[in-house]
Every structure is written in structure tokens, then in C-alpha cells.
Design an enzyme around this catalytic site. Structure first.
Site, PDB file in Angstrom:
ATOM      1  N   GLY A  46       1.060  -1.306  -0.225  1.00 18.07           N
ATOM      2  CA  GLY A  46       0.423   0.139   0.075  1.00 18.07           C
ATOM      3  C   GLY A  46       0.671   1.514  -0.203  1.00 18.07           C
ATOM      4  N   ASP A 105      -5.374   2.283  10.509  1.00 19.94           N
ATOM      5  CA  ASP A 105      -6.855   1.988  11.165  1.00 19.94           C
ATOM      6  C   ASP A 105      -7.101   1.106  12.364  1.00 19.94           C
ATOM      7  OD1 ASP A 105      -9.590   1.313   9.743  1.00 19.94           O
ATOM      8  OD2 ASP A 105      -8.900  -0.481   9.120  1.00 19.94           O
ATOM      9  N   ASN A 108      -3.377  -2.902  14.725  1.00 17.13           N
ATOM     10  CA  ASN A 108      -3.623  -3.588  14.798  1.00 17.13           C
ATOM     11  C   ASN A 108      -1.713  -4.335  13.777  1.00 17.13           C
ATOM     12  OD1 ASN A 108      -5.374  -5.394  16.485  1.00 17.13           O
ATOM     13  ND2 ASN A 108      -6.443  -4.670  14.660  1.00 17.13           N
TER      14      ASN A 108
HETATM   15  P1  5GP Z   1      -4.934  -2.314  11.110  1.00 15.06           P
HETATM   16  O1  5GP Z   1      -3.985  -3.216  11.040  1.00 15.06           O
HETATM   17  O2  5GP Z   1      -4.570  -0.694  11.041  1.00 15.06           O
HETATM   18  O3  5GP Z   1      -5.840  -2.034  10.915  1.00 15.06           O
HETATM   19  O4  5GP Z   1      -4.374  -2.090   9.275  1.00 15.06           O
HETATM   20  C1  5GP Z   1      -3.404  -1.134   8.209  1.00 15.06           C
HETATM   21  C2  5GP Z   1      -3.858  -1.941   7.251  1.00 15.06           C
HETATM   22  O5  5GP Z   1      -5.212  -2.766   6.549  1.00 15.06           O
HETATM   23  C3  5GP Z   1      -2.560  -0.753   6.167  1.00 15.06           C
HETATM   24  O6  5GP Z   1      -1.884  -1.029   5.476  1.00 15.06           O
HETATM   25  C4  5GP Z   1      -4.280  -1.375   5.083  1.00 15.06           C
HETATM   26  O7  5GP Z   1      -3.823  -2.024   4.245  1.00 15.06           O
HETATM   27  C5  5GP Z   1      -5.594  -1.991   5.238  1.00 15.06           C
HETATM   28  N1  5GP Z   1      -6.778  -0.905   5.218  1.00 15.06           N
HETATM   29  C6  5GP Z   1      -6.835  -0.228   6.482  1.00 15.06           C
HETATM   30  N2  5GP Z   1      -7.577   0.362   5.968  1.00 15.06           N
HETATM   31  C7  5GP Z   1      -7.991   0.723   4.417  1.00 15.06           C
HETATM   32  C8  5GP Z   1      -9.267   0.741   3.695  1.00 15.06           C
HETATM   33  O8  5GP Z   1      -9.558   2.015   4.158  1.00 15.06           O
HETATM   34  N3  5GP Z   1      -8.530   0.682   2.108  1.00 15.06           N
HETATM   35  C9  5GP Z   1      -7.628  -0.015   2.078  1.00 15.06           C
HETATM   36  N4  5GP Z   1      -7.590   0.083   1.045  1.00 15.06           N
HETATM   37  N5  5GP Z   1      -6.320  -0.708   3.227  1.00 15.06           N
HETATM   38  C10 5GP Z   1      -7.015  -0.429   4.245  1.00 15.06           C
END
Ligand code: 5GP
Length: 180
Positions: A46, A105, A108
């Protein structure tokens, strides 16, 4: 006109460019007195578009490296599981590490990566994200350089995907569901 499947533009190309320029200035200023080598680490896939633009706005010598972590499959919800798919080539021990993420997001994935990298004894570890979804946070993450807080929407474009699509879209848009 948004890309098919994206319902609306959240950040235009121009807005992204101005955020990235501001982050570049903040990061340049932050490291200006450090004699350590700066290593900018991008989390694939990403962050690759953001990282390409960001490093060109950081006005000091650096090296770059990438790491692939798997957290999401083809769905829009986090599994909470994190796996190192491809590790760094470079050692980060004794270096200033700037970890670059596209979006934080739940936190985690990121908190697990941060814990792992801290174990490798960098001189410092700072975190930069383009997008931040604070309303979804489950784990506390200290963000040193934050592009912009966004609402709880699933976004795509500028490196972010849905099922590996939309990474090449030059703006950040809200994903509206599968299209044929
Ligand atoms: P976390 O562990 O913070 O929940 O997730 C981080 C990862 O989730 C990010 O690096 C990304 O790959 C994915 N992610 C979280 N939210 C989004 C979103 O709104 N759109 C996309 N495309 N990926 C997301």
C-alpha cells in the site's frame, strides 16, 4: 468523474501533493541535526506510491527499504493476523528508522510491526502515515508525522487497493462495492 467502483473523491491529486510536501518539510526538519543514517522503510504494497513521492520531499541523504506484511486479504475488514511475507534487506540497528504506512486503521498491523522493529535496536523509530482513521483505533499507535485524519470509510487509490485494484488511481476515493 470518479473511477468505476469508487463513489467519491476524498483527496484530490493536488490535496495529496500538498500534504506530502508538508510531511517532507516536517521530516526534513526533524532529522536535520541527526548524524545517524536515515533509513526510510515502506510497508508494501500500500505505501509504494506515497513513499515514492514522500522520499523526494525529504531533503537529506537516506537509504530506503521495504517490508511486506500481510494483514488484509481481499476483504475490507482486518483479520488481526500479521505475517512478515518479505523482510528488510538492510539492518536497522543504530539507524534512524522512518516507517512509512499508507493508512493506519485499527492499529493492529502497525503496532506489531513497530514492536518487531524496535527489537532490532534502531537509534530511533518514527512513524509516518498518509491517512489515519482514528475512529477505528483498537491499539494505541504514536504517529509522528500524520498526513490527514479521515472518516471511517474504506478508501482506495494512491497505492491503496481493493482486491489489488485501484492502486494506480492518482487520488484517494471512497470504495463503493464491487463492480463488474
Ligand atoms: P490496521 O492494522 O491499522 O487495521 O490496518 C492497516 C492496513 O489495513 C493498511 O496498511 C491497509 O493495508 C489496510 N487498510 C485499512 N483501512 C483501509 C482502507 O480504508 N482502504 C484500504 N485499501 N486498505 C485499508
Amino acid at each position: 468523474m470518479p473511477e468505476q467502483g469508487l463513489t467519491r473523491t476524498l483527496l484530490s491529486k493536488e490535496e495529496i501533493a500538498s500534504i506530502v510536501a508538508r510531511l517532507g518539510r516536517e521530516i526534513t526538519e526533524h532529522y536535520k541535526d541527526s548524524d545517524n543514517e536515515l533509513i526510510v522503510v515502506g510497508l508494501l504494497r500500500g505505501s509504494f506510491v506515497f513513499m515514492a513521492d514522500l522520499v523526494r520531499q525529504i531533503k537529506r541523504p537516506m537509504i530506503t527499504d521495504f517490508m511486506t506484511i500481510s494483514s488484509y486479504g481481499d476483504s475490507t475488514t482486518s483479520s488481526g493476523d500479521v505475517k512478515v511475507v518479505m523482510d528488510l534487506d538492510e539492518s536497522i540497528t543504530g539507524r534512524d528508522v522512518l516507517l512509512v504506512e499508507d493508512i493506519i486503521d485499527t492499529g493492529n498491523t502497525f503496532s506489531k510491526v513497530v514492536r518487531m522493529l524496535k527489537g532490532r535496536k534502531p537509534a530511533s523509530l518514527r512513524i509516518c502515515t498518509l491517512l489515519n482513521k482514528p475512529s477505528r483505533r483498537q491499539v494505541k499507535v504514536k504517529i509522528d508525522f500524520c498526513g490527514i485524519d479521515i472518516p471511517d470509510e474504506f478508501v482506495c487509490g494512491y497505492g491503496l487497493d481493493y482486491a489489488q485494484k485501484y492502486r494506480n488511481v492518482p487520488y484517494v476515493g471512497i470504495y463503493g462495492g464491487p463492480v463488474d
